[in-house]
Design an enzyme around this catalytic site. Structure first.
Site, mmCIF file in Angstrom:
data_model
loop_
_atom_site.group_PDB
_atom_site.id
_atom_site.type_symbol
_atom_site.label_atom_id
_atom_site.label_comp_id
_atom_site.label_asym_id
_atom_site.label_seq_id
_atom_site.Cartn_x
_atom_site.Cartn_y
_atom_site.Cartn_z
ATOM 1 N N GLY A 101 0.839 -1.200 0.000
ATOM 2 C CA GLY A 101 0.000 0.000 0.000
ATOM 3 C C GLY A 101 0.866 1.239 0.000
ATOM 4 N N GLY A 103 2.649 3.796 1.402
ATOM 5 C CA GLY A 103 3.131 4.130 2.741
ATOM 6 C C GLY A 103 3.616 5.558 2.840
ATOM 7 N N ARG A 104 3.822 6.169 1.675
ATOM 8 C CA ARG A 104 4.291 7.565 1.708
ATOM 9 C C ARG A 104 3.812 8.326 0.485
ATOM 10 N NH1 ARG A 104 10.437 7.819 -0.280
ATOM 11 N NH2 ARG A 104 10.420 6.052 -1.704
ATOM 12 N N ARG A 188 3.775 13.372 -8.730
ATOM 13 C CA ARG A 188 3.887 12.437 -9.841
ATOM 14 C C ARG A 188 2.591 12.445 -10.651
ATOM 15 N NH1 ARG A 188 6.265 6.591 -8.579
ATOM 16 N NH2 ARG A 188 4.429 6.276 -7.302
ATOM 17 N N ASP A 264 4.809 -4.647 -7.429
ATOM 18 C CA ASP A 264 4.140 -3.391 -7.053
ATOM 19 C C ASP A 264 4.702 -2.224 -7.853
ATOM 20 O OD1 ASP A 264 6.374 -4.213 -5.292
ATOM 21 O OD2 ASP A 264 6.230 -2.171 -4.535
HETATM 22 P P1 AMP Z 1 9.187 1.308 -3.265
HETATM 23 O O1 AMP Z 1 10.426 0.559 -2.935
HETATM 24 O O2 AMP Z 1 9.367 2.782 -3.351
HETATM 25 O O3 AMP Z 1 8.447 0.738 -4.422
HETATM 26 O O4 AMP Z 1 8.241 1.120 -1.986
HETATM 27 C C1 AMP Z 1 7.827 -0.119 -1.507
HETATM 28 C C2 AMP Z 1 6.842 0.045 -0.382
HETATM 29 O O5 AMP Z 1 7.437 0.676 0.738
HETATM 30 C C3 AMP Z 1 5.635 0.896 -0.730
HETATM 31 O O6 AMP Z 1 4.516 0.350 -0.070
HETATM 32 C C4 AMP Z 1 5.994 2.237 -0.174
HETATM 33 O O7 AMP Z 1 4.858 3.015 0.099
HETATM 34 C C5 AMP Z 1 6.725 1.848 1.093
HETATM 35 N N1 AMP Z 1 7.668 2.883 1.537
HETATM 36 C C6 AMP Z 1 8.855 3.224 0.961
HETATM 37 N N2 AMP Z 1 9.453 4.218 1.658
HETATM 38 C C7 AMP Z 1 8.635 4.515 2.691
HETATM 39 C C8 AMP Z 1 8.689 5.462 3.767
HETATM 40 N N3 AMP Z 1 9.713 6.301 3.917
HETATM 41 N N4 AMP Z 1 7.657 5.477 4.642
HETATM 42 C C9 AMP Z 1 6.618 4.642 4.518
HETATM 43 N N5 AMP Z 1 6.508 3.740 3.537
HETATM 44 C C10 AMP Z 1 7.490 3.665 2.624
HETATM 45 MG MG MG Z 2 6.902 1.072 -5.370
#
Ligand code: AMP
Ligand code: MG
Length: 498
Positions: A101, A103-104, A188, A264
């Protein structure tokens, strides 16, 4: 501060900035989203703002370039009509299944352009959501600028991609492995944020109605011509596979390594999404990996077609419950679709390779001709982009390759092949010029631009973005933008540091 969230500033009427937001995603079953507002930040400041993109979206760049835009793009005030939410999805990360989901990230809504197109407007780094797990919900300035530079470069290269409208500094620090870093929010713009992982989410929860709703919604949004298909999930699987095959072929043809092709991070729209540890290859080597955490080369340059197929297999699995009432038949449908991936990828790749070589017609030996060039490049560690640029302009061909016997033999073969088509040499050159970039986001240039930006000097990055916005102009850019950097760019690593 939070009181301001739902009102736009009194001196800016909605029409002045041009916001026209809708929320079709919010009408999907509740399983797919949670309403959550961005968390305001201390000191919003626009670091970069994409004026042409804003205008293309029907937004007034002038109205948004000042404080109003900074407040919106940092998440301190909502554009009129916004209805913020975090999207739910799962994902196979490095092969392991996880419930994820946003997360940010927070989706503000879908901007309807003057031409009637629909684009997600999403803030990334805008604070915690119910999906944040242990994360801070924030992003560091460097990686958000990196996404801005590379996504915009990909767009200019003609590769389907999400785009970057703005990066706003937050005036707050974020803590990462490397220590404290300035915080930022990226805005984005995407055809949508529906991922393979969104389907996995519905299926894992055993929510058949939600899965069906998602299939119909995705088709309506991205493949409206298939709305009347007999078997909607099958139509979706086949079309998504076709777009991914075309997309990965484009990546391979420009030398792009995504670096974190988790399910994802694969969008059903067929756009490149989630720029993390991505980079462009310099020397041609299929084993190239840039991500510091990809130790086994799962997402190496040459592995990308296979991984795309692996991810599509996860999509097919997620669709199994709705592909056919009988499980065996459902598996048959899925296997038939997936079995076509290799051929579809090769089709798109070869079509692109012919254009890179200036070939209009088709001969059975064309793939072997391209492969011989790539083999030579691998053996000699030739720069991928500059080799094709040399074949395009002819300018540096003599200097770089004249003494190499293997190359000379290949060149004779290629020149003979060029003779066997009716188009003129000029037409062939024009074709190569439209396909082979003179400039790509070289790692050392991107790093230098980001380092300067973090010191408060944004000009280096602006110059780089301007150069990268005209990648096929072989006559304009100074030579320093074409150099692979120190050691031919070898040993470069990107960190997931986000
Ligand atoms: P990504 O590696 O950017 O595709 O992120 C993978 C997952 O980690 C996604 O669910 C993001 O929303 C979550 N995520 C990445 N960085 C953060 C953060 N600093 N705080 C909360 N969730 C994060
Ligand atoms: Mg991602």
């Amino acid at each position: 501060m939070s009181e301001d969230l739902h009102v736009s500033s009194p001196w800016l009427s909605p029409s002045a900035a041009g916001w026209r937001l809708q929320h079709t995603y919010a009408q999907l079953p509740r399983a797919f989203h949670v309403a959550v507002a961005p968390t305001p930040v201390r000191l919003p400041r626009l670091v970069v703002f994409n004026r042409p993109l804003a205008e293309g979206l029907g937004l007034s760049a002038d109205a948004l370039a000042g404080g109003e835009g900074a407040a919106i793009f940092a998440g301190n005030s909502l554009p009129p009509g916004a209805s913020p939410l975090a999207q739910a999805y799962s994902g196979h990360q490095y092969g392991n299944f996880t419930m994820l989901g946003d997360g940010r990230a927070i989706l503000l809504g879908e901007q309807i352009t003057p031409g009637g197109e629909r684009f997600d407007i999403q803030l990334k780094g805008s604070g915690q959501t119910p999906f944040s797990r242990r994360g801070d919900g924030r992003a560091a300035l460097g990686p958000m600028l990196r996404e801005y530079v590379i996504s915009e470069a990909m767009h200019a290269l003609g590769v389907p991609t999400t785009r970057s409208l703005a990066v706003a500094a937050t005036g707050e620090e974020v803590w990462r492995q490397e220590g404290a870093a300035p915080g930022a929010v990226l805005t984005r713009v995407a055809a949508s944020h529906i991922r393979v992982g969104t389907f996995e989410w519905a299926t894992t929860r055993g929510d058949r109605p939600a899965l069906n709703a998602l299939v119909e919604y995705t088709l309506r949004r991205h493949y409206p011509e298939l709305a009347d298909a007999d078997n909607l999930p099958r139509a979706l699987l086949e079309s998504a596979l076709e777009r991914q095959a075309a997309l990965i072929a484009r990546w391979m043809l420009v030398g792009f390594v995504h670096g974190v092709m988790n399910t994802d991070n694969m969008a059903l729209s067929g756009e490149t999404i989630d720029y993390g540890p991505c980079a462009f290859i310099d020397a041609y080597d299929p084993a190239t990996v840039f991500s510091s955490i990809d130790r086994h080369g799962r997402y190496a340059y040459g592995n990308q077609p296979a991984i795309a197929q692996w991810n599509l297999t996860r999509l097919a699995e997620a669709l199994l419950p709705v592909l056919h009432p009988d499980e065996k038949s459902a598996i048959g449908i899925a296997e038939e679709a997936l079995g076509r991936f290799a051929e579809r990828f090769h089709h798109h790749w070869l079509a692109g390779m012919r254009r890179k070589l200036g070939l209009f017609n088709e001969e059975p030996e064309d793939a072997a001709l391209a492969k011989a060039l790539l083999d030579w490049m691998r053996t000699t560690k030739a720069d991928y982009t500059n080799t094709f640029a040399a074949l395009t302009t002819g300018a540096s061909l003599g200097g770089v390759c004249a003494s190499d016997e293997t190359f000379s033999r290949w060149q004779e073969r290629w020149l003979a092949r060029l003779e066997r088509q009716s188009e003129s040499a000029e037409e062939s050159t024009r074709l190569r010029r439209s396909m082979n970039p003179a400039v790509i986001p070289r790692n050392h240039l991107v790093e230098a631009a980001l380092a300067a930006a973090q010191r408060g000097d944004i000009e280096v990055m602006e110059r780089l973005v301007a150069v990268l916005s005209a990648p096929f102009d072989h006559d304009r850019h100074p030579p320093e933008f074409r150099s692979p950097g120190p050691n031919g760019g070898e040993g470069y690593k990107t960190y997931c540091g986000t």
